[in-house]
Enzyme design. Structure first.
Site, PDB file in Angstrom:
ATOM      1  N   ALA A  92     -39.695  36.871 132.302  1.00 35.10           N
ATOM      2  CA  ALA A  92     -38.663  35.929 132.766  1.00 35.10           C
ATOM      3  C   ALA A  92     -39.280  34.833 133.624  1.00 35.10           C
ATOM      4  CB  ALA A  92     -37.598  36.668 133.562  1.00 35.10           C
ATOM      5  N   THR A 142     -49.877  32.360 132.538  1.00 31.97           N
ATOM      6  CA  THR A 142     -50.292  31.241 131.693  1.00 31.97           C
ATOM      7  C   THR A 142     -51.707  30.753 132.024  1.00 31.97           C
ATOM      8  OG1 THR A 142     -49.809  28.912 131.241  1.00 31.97           O
ATOM      9  CG2 THR A 142     -49.083  29.736 133.356  1.00 31.97           C
ATOM     10  N   ASP A 143     -52.333  30.092 131.049  1.00 28.00           N
ATOM     11  CA  ASP A 143     -53.646  29.486 131.302  1.00 28.00           C
ATOM     12  C   ASP A 143     -53.535  28.250 132.194  1.00 28.00           C
ATOM     13  OD1 ASP A 143     -52.458  27.754 129.474  1.00 28.00           O
ATOM     14  OD2 ASP A 143     -54.080  27.830 128.000  1.00 28.00           O
ATOM     15  N   GLU A 144     -52.293  27.727 132.348  1.00 29.06           N
ATOM     16  CA  GLU A 144     -52.127  26.483 133.132  1.00 29.06           C
ATOM     17  C   GLU A 144     -52.498  26.673 134.599  1.00 29.06           C
ATOM     18  OE1 GLU A 144     -48.757  24.055 132.490  1.00 29.06           O
ATOM     19  OE2 GLU A 144     -48.600  24.567 130.374  1.00 29.06           O
ATOM     20  N   TYR A 168     -44.555  23.744 137.710  1.00 28.15           N
ATOM     21  CA  TYR A 168     -44.499  24.967 136.889  1.00 28.15           C
ATOM     22  C   TYR A 168     -45.744  25.816 137.098  1.00 28.15           C
ATOM     23  CZ  TYR A 168     -45.366  27.910 132.822  1.00 28.15           C
ATOM     24  OH  TYR A 168     -45.697  28.984 132.011  1.00 28.15           O
ATOM     25  N   ALA A 170     -47.986  25.717 139.407  1.00 33.73           N
ATOM     26  CA  ALA A 170     -48.155  26.166 140.800  1.00 33.73           C
ATOM     27  C   ALA A 170     -47.270  27.382 141.070  1.00 33.73           C
ATOM     28  CB  ALA A 170     -47.811  25.025 141.754  1.00 33.73           C
ATOM     29  N   LYS A 172     -46.290  29.580 138.825  1.00 31.42           N
ATOM     30  CA  LYS A 172     -46.875  30.724 138.103  1.00 31.42           C
ATOM     31  C   LYS A 172     -48.107  31.235 138.855  1.00 31.42           C
ATOM     32  CE  LYS A 172     -45.838  32.314 134.619  1.00 31.42           C
ATOM     33  NZ  LYS A 172     -44.875  33.416 134.282  1.00 31.42           N
ATOM     34  N   ASN A 198     -48.234  29.306 123.069  1.00 32.03           N
ATOM     35  CA  ASN A 198     -47.702  30.083 121.946  1.00 32.03           C
ATOM     36  C   ASN A 198     -46.880  29.194 121.019  1.00 32.03           C
ATOM     37  OD1 ASN A 198     -47.063  33.497 122.843  1.00 32.03           O
ATOM     38  ND2 ASN A 198     -48.514  32.158 123.847  1.00 32.03           N
ATOM     39  N   PRO A 223     -42.156  11.881 119.602  1.00 30.44           N
ATOM     40  CA  PRO A 223     -42.745  11.317 120.827  1.00 30.44           C
ATOM     41  C   PRO A 223     -44.046  12.019 121.216  1.00 30.44           C
ATOM     42  CG  PRO A 223     -40.911  12.781 121.392  1.00 30.44           C
ATOM     43  CD  PRO A 223     -41.020  12.781 119.895  1.00 30.44           C
ATOM     44  N   ASN A 267     -53.399  17.028 120.445  1.00 34.17           N
ATOM     45  CA  ASN A 267     -51.966  16.906 120.128  1.00 34.17           C
ATOM     46  C   ASN A 267     -51.719  16.033 118.899  1.00 34.17           C
ATOM     47  OD1 ASN A 267     -51.308  18.491 122.295  1.00 34.17           O
ATOM     48  ND2 ASN A 267     -50.760  16.785 123.642  1.00 34.17           N
TER      49      ASN A 267
HETATM   50  P1  NAD Z   1     -38.640  30.853 127.711  1.00 38.51           P
HETATM   51  O1  NAD Z   1     -38.287  29.724 128.620  1.00 38.51           O
HETATM   52  O2  NAD Z   1     -38.463  30.716 126.253  1.00 38.51           O
HETATM   53  O3  NAD Z   1     -37.817  32.137 128.145  1.00 38.51           O
HETATM   54  C1  NAD Z   1     -37.635  32.510 129.476  1.00 38.51           C
HETATM   55  C2  NAD Z   1     -36.542  33.584 129.530  1.00 38.51           C
HETATM   56  O4  NAD Z   1     -36.391  34.000 130.902  1.00 38.51           O
HETATM   57  C3  NAD Z   1     -35.169  33.093 129.050  1.00 38.51           C
HETATM   58  O5  NAD Z   1     -34.585  34.054 128.203  1.00 38.51           O
HETATM   59  C4  NAD Z   1     -34.371  32.937 130.344  1.00 38.51           C
HETATM   60  O6  NAD Z   1     -32.980  33.160 130.169  1.00 38.51           O
HETATM   61  C5  NAD Z   1     -35.002  34.022 131.206  1.00 38.51           C
HETATM   62  N1  NAD Z   1     -34.833  33.754 132.650  1.00 38.51           N
HETATM   63  C6  NAD Z   1     -35.090  32.574 133.282  1.00 38.51           C
HETATM   64  N2  NAD Z   1     -34.796  32.703 134.594  1.00 38.51           N
HETATM   65  C7  NAD Z   1     -34.392  33.996 134.786  1.00 38.51           C
HETATM   66  C8  NAD Z   1     -33.986  34.741 135.913  1.00 38.51           C
HETATM   67  N3  NAD Z   1     -33.926  34.188 137.145  1.00 38.51           N
HETATM   68  N4  NAD Z   1     -33.645  36.036 135.760  1.00 38.51           N
HETATM   69  C9  NAD Z   1     -33.702  36.609 134.522  1.00 38.51           C
HETATM   70  N5  NAD Z   1     -34.055  35.949 133.415  1.00 38.51           N
HETATM   71  C10 NAD Z   1     -34.410  34.653 133.544  1.00 38.51           C
HETATM   72  O7  NAD Z   1     -40.135  31.232 128.084  1.00 38.51           O
HETATM   73  P2  NAD Z   1     -41.336  31.716 127.130  1.00 38.51           P
HETATM   74  O8  NAD Z   1     -41.976  30.556 126.539  1.00 38.51           O
HETATM   75  O9  NAD Z   1     -40.841  32.814 126.280  1.00 38.51           O
HETATM   76  O10 NAD Z   1     -42.340  32.297 128.238  1.00 38.51           O
HETATM   77  C11 NAD Z   1     -42.264  33.657 128.642  1.00 38.51           C
HETATM   78  C12 NAD Z   1     -43.310  33.898 129.722  1.00 38.51           C
HETATM   79  O11 NAD Z   1     -44.603  33.646 129.182  1.00 38.51           O
HETATM   80  C13 NAD Z   1     -43.173  32.996 130.942  1.00 38.51           C
HETATM   81  O12 NAD Z   1     -43.478  33.757 132.084  1.00 38.51           O
HETATM   82  C14 NAD Z   1     -44.218  31.912 130.714  1.00 38.51           C
HETATM   83  O13 NAD Z   1     -44.680  31.413 131.945  1.00 38.51           O
HETATM   84  C15 NAD Z   1     -45.285  32.701 129.988  1.00 38.51           C
HETATM   85  N6  NAD Z   1     -46.131  31.918 129.066  1.00 38.51           N
HETATM   86  C16 NAD Z   1     -45.563  31.132 128.090  1.00 38.51           C
HETATM   87  C17 NAD Z   1     -46.376  30.455 127.177  1.00 38.51           C
HETATM   88  C18 NAD Z   1     -45.795  29.598 126.076  1.00 38.51           C
HETATM   89  O14 NAD Z   1     -46.563  28.945 125.375  1.00 38.51           O
HETATM   90  N7  NAD Z   1     -44.498  29.572 125.853  1.00 38.51           N
HETATM   91  C19 NAD Z   1     -47.761  30.576 127.288  1.00 38.51           C
HETATM   92  C20 NAD Z   1     -48.301  31.362 128.300  1.00 38.51           C
HETATM   93  C21 NAD Z   1     -47.472  32.043 129.174  1.00 38.51           C
HETATM   94  O1  DAU Z   2     -50.595  26.693 128.133  1.00 41.43           O
HETATM   95  C1  DAU Z   2     -49.525  27.586 128.226  1.00 41.43           C
HETATM   96  C2  DAU Z   2     -48.247  26.827 128.485  1.00 41.43           C
HETATM   97  O2  DAU Z   2     -47.903  26.193 127.251  1.00 41.43           O
HETATM   98  C3  DAU Z   2     -47.106  27.691 128.972  1.00 41.43           C
HETATM   99  O3  DAU Z   2     -47.433  28.230 130.225  1.00 41.43           O
HETATM  100  C4  DAU Z   2     -45.811  26.886 129.087  1.00 41.43           C
HETATM  101  O4  DAU Z   2     -44.739  27.739 129.431  1.00 41.43           O
HETATM  102  C5  DAU Z   2     -45.528  26.245 127.740  1.00 41.43           C
HETATM  103  O5  DAU Z   2     -44.382  25.427 127.827  1.00 41.43           O
HETATM  104  C6  DAU Z   2     -46.727  25.421 127.281  1.00 41.43           C
HETATM  105  O6  DAU Z   2     -46.915  24.280 128.146  1.00 41.43           O
HETATM  106  P1  DAU Z   2     -47.338  22.833 127.569  1.00 41.43           P
HETATM  107  O7  DAU Z   2     -46.922  21.813 128.531  1.00 41.43           O
HETATM  108  O8  DAU Z   2     -48.751  22.844 127.114  1.00 41.43           O
HETATM  109  O9  DAU Z   2     -46.410  22.831 126.232  1.00 41.43           O
HETATM  110  P2  DAU Z   2     -45.503  21.686 125.563  1.00 41.43           P
HETATM  111  O10 DAU Z   2     -45.031  22.244 124.260  1.00 41.43           O
HETATM  112  O11 DAU Z   2     -44.486  21.166 126.500  1.00 41.43           O
HETATM  113  O12 DAU Z   2     -46.550  20.537 125.289  1.00 41.43           O
HETATM  114  C7  DAU Z   2     -47.707  20.758 124.517  1.00 41.43           C
HETATM  115  C8  DAU Z   2     -48.532  19.473 124.530  1.00 41.43           C
HETATM  116  O13 DAU Z   2     -47.811  18.456 123.824  1.00 41.43           O
HETATM  117  C9  DAU Z   2     -48.761  18.922 125.915  1.00 41.43           C
HETATM  118  O14 DAU Z   2     -50.042  18.316 125.968  1.00 41.43           O
HETATM  119  C10 DAU Z   2     -47.687  17.842 126.072  1.00 41.43           C
HETATM  120  C11 DAU Z   2     -47.522  17.335 124.656  1.00 41.43           C
HETATM  121  N1  DAU Z   2     -46.161  16.869 124.299  1.00 41.43           N
HETATM  122  C12 DAU Z   2     -45.119  17.696 124.545  1.00 41.43           C
HETATM  123  C13 DAU Z   2     -43.838  17.313 124.234  1.00 41.43           C
HETATM  124  C14 DAU Z   2     -42.664  18.229 124.512  1.00 41.43           C
HETATM  125  C15 DAU Z   2     -45.982  15.633 123.699  1.00 41.43           C
HETATM  126  O15 DAU Z   2     -46.953  14.889 123.452  1.00 41.43           O
HETATM  127  N2  DAU Z   2     -44.710  15.257 123.387  1.00 41.43           N
HETATM  128  C16 DAU Z   2     -43.629  16.026 123.638  1.00 41.43           C
HETATM  129  O16 DAU Z   2     -42.485  15.591 123.340  1.00 41.43           O
END
Ligand code: NAD
Ligand code: DAU
Length: 361
Positions: A92, A142-144, A168, A170, A172, A198, A223, A267
């Site tokens: 979450a 996250t790797d961020e 975000y 910071a 995490k 992912n 965009p 990208n």
């Molecule tokens: P997401 O935004 O799709 O889902 C987050 C979920 O958490 C949602 O279902 C939301 O309802 C729930 N949530 C938010 N606030 C809450 C709260 N206060 N109490 C209970 N539930 C709450 O996120 P995601 O992309 O599935 O990411 C999941 C985890 O993995 C996160 O911790 C994120 O930092 C980490 N992560 C994501 C990525 C990525 O690429 N998406 C990569 C690396 C790590």
């Molecule tokens: O690296 C892991 C992270 O990856 C997770 O911790 C985050 O939860 C997840 O959202 C993701 O973060 P990014 O910022 O890398 O993902 P995003 O899909 O928002 O953007 C991917 C790249 O694409 C980034 O360099 C920004 C760029 N981008 C994104 C959007 C939404 C664009 O150029 N245009 C866009 O409209």
């Protein structure tokens, strides 16, 4: 192998954020692989949470969904005891960088205060249970947190210093430090995973890959921020779920594991590849070639240039490697979005349109 399965301890696992993108893929993975385990999903159903992601799983006997906030201490205290939880997989979070730039408050609350609430509730419960050694708190991060890499820099290792650049990342990083401290101070069995970008089914439309797929289907501009040269390391979500499964079963408490896809892509190259695959796979596109829709837009403030994961540790110590390459993963993802319009169309709500205006206008 058969013997290993027979000897495996059944788990009672609390999955937070299990209605979100990665969480719901993980819930599905766990239900399919460990049908005798008890699965309790806790999710606040924010804009990013969607019960449709796990609708088909909810009739199972050993499955319970609880709508609730990870900041709600009495709720967490009660759930852990009521369900005899032995494992927490904590997904979450507020997860979108652009939203953290528009309004960091929710990120501080959920990602820091919420993670603290879970950790501290689990600590008291774990002590009360007699500090059972195979209880586990898996903190999904996250790797961020490692910041931004230059072109020639080596990929992030588990020993790379933290240097988060967005509200975000910071938030995490802060929760990672708390998880680490709970192991070092209290001995609570805690593992942290830091994962790269992912992609795959159930990805909310605001993120790069689903946003581009959906905009191509609608004939809307694509965009690309700044010069499009930013690099991400793409990991198919199914590979991530396998990695987390491996970490839960074989990982060492107190350790951190980096998880990456071995797929560094600029990208603009990713978006172009996606356009070409959509031309091939999607019938009756409003604009073809879809590349014609690409539009460079104002850059994201503080936009990290490059992320790359060195996943040597999880490979050598636990034997996990990603299976999917970007092209195969994108083909599967596109097919899913083409076949699941009923899933994504309702998500393009007024709230979403307002958010879109704020970021892209
Ligand atoms: P997401 O935004 O799709 O889902 C987050 C979920 O958490 C949602 O279902 C939301 O309802 C729930 N949530 C938010 N606030 C809450 C709260 N206060 N109490 C209970 N539930 C709450 O996120 P995601 O992309 O599935 O990411 C999941 C985890 O993995 C996160 O911790 C994120 O930092 C980490 N992560 C994501 C990525 C990525 O690429 N998406 C990569 C690396 C790590
Ligand atoms: O690296 C892991 C992270 O990856 C997770 O911790 C985050 O939860 C997840 O959202 C993701 O973060 P990014 O910022 O890398 O993902 P995003 O899909 O928002 O953007 C991917 C790249 O694409 C980034 O360099 C920004 C760029 N981008 C994104 C959007 C939404 C664009 O150029 N245009 C866009 O409209």
């Amino acid at each position: 192998m058969r013997q290993e399965i027979e000897q495996r301890k059944q788990r009672r696992i609390l999955i937070t954020g299990g209605a979100g993108f990665i969480g719901s893929n993980f819930v599905r993975h766990w239900c399919e692989k460990y049908p005798s385990d008890s699965i309790i999903v806790l999710d606040a159903l924010t804009y990013a949470g969607n019960l449709n992601n796990i609708a088909d799983l909810q009739d199972r006997d050993n499955f319970r969904f609880v709508k609730g906030d990870i900041c709600d201490r009495p709720l967490i205290d009660r759930l852990l005891r009521e369900e005899n939880i032995d494992t927490i997989a904590h997904f979450a979070a507020e997860s979108h960088v652009d939203r953290s730039i528009l309004g960091p408050d929710a990120f501080i609350k959920t990602n820091i205060v919420g993670s603290f609430t879970l950790l501290d509730s689990f600590r008291h419960y774990w002590i009360e249970q007699g500090k059972i050694h195979d209880y586990l708190f898996l903190h999904v991060s996250t790797d961020e947190v490692y910041g931004s890499l230059g072109q020639e820099d080596p990929a992030f290792r588990e020993t790379t210093a933290y240097a988060p650049n967005s509200p975000y990342s910071a938030s995490k990083a802060s929760s990672d430090h708390l998880a680490r401290a709970y192991y070092h101070t209290y001995g609570m069995p805690t593992i942290i995973t830091n994962c790269s970008n992912n992609y795959g089914p159930y990805h909310f439309p605001e993120k790069l890959i689903p946003l581009m797929c959906i905009n191509i289907l609608l004939g809307k501009p694509l965009p690309v921020y700044g010069d499009g040269q930013n690099i991400r390391d793409w990991l198919y979500v199914g590979d991530h779920c396998h990695a987390l499964d491996t970490v839960i079963h074989q990982g060492k408490p107190g350790e951190t594991y980096n998880i990456g896809g071995n797929n560094e892509v600029k990208n603009i190259d990713l978006v172009t590849q996606l356009c070409d695959l959509m031309d091939e796979l999607a019938p009756n596109l409003p604009v073809k070639p879809a590349r014609d829709l690409i539009a460079f837009v104002k850059d994201r403030p503080g936009h990290d240039r490059r992320y790359a994961i060195d996943a040597t540790k999880i490979k050598t110590e636990l034997g996990w490697t990603p299976q999917e390459n970007v092209e195969a993963g994108l083909r599967k993802t596109i097919a899913w979005y083409l076949n699941n319009r009923d899933w994504w169309q309702p998500l393009l709500s007024k709230e979403y349109q307002d958010y879109y205006q704020q970021v892209y206008s």
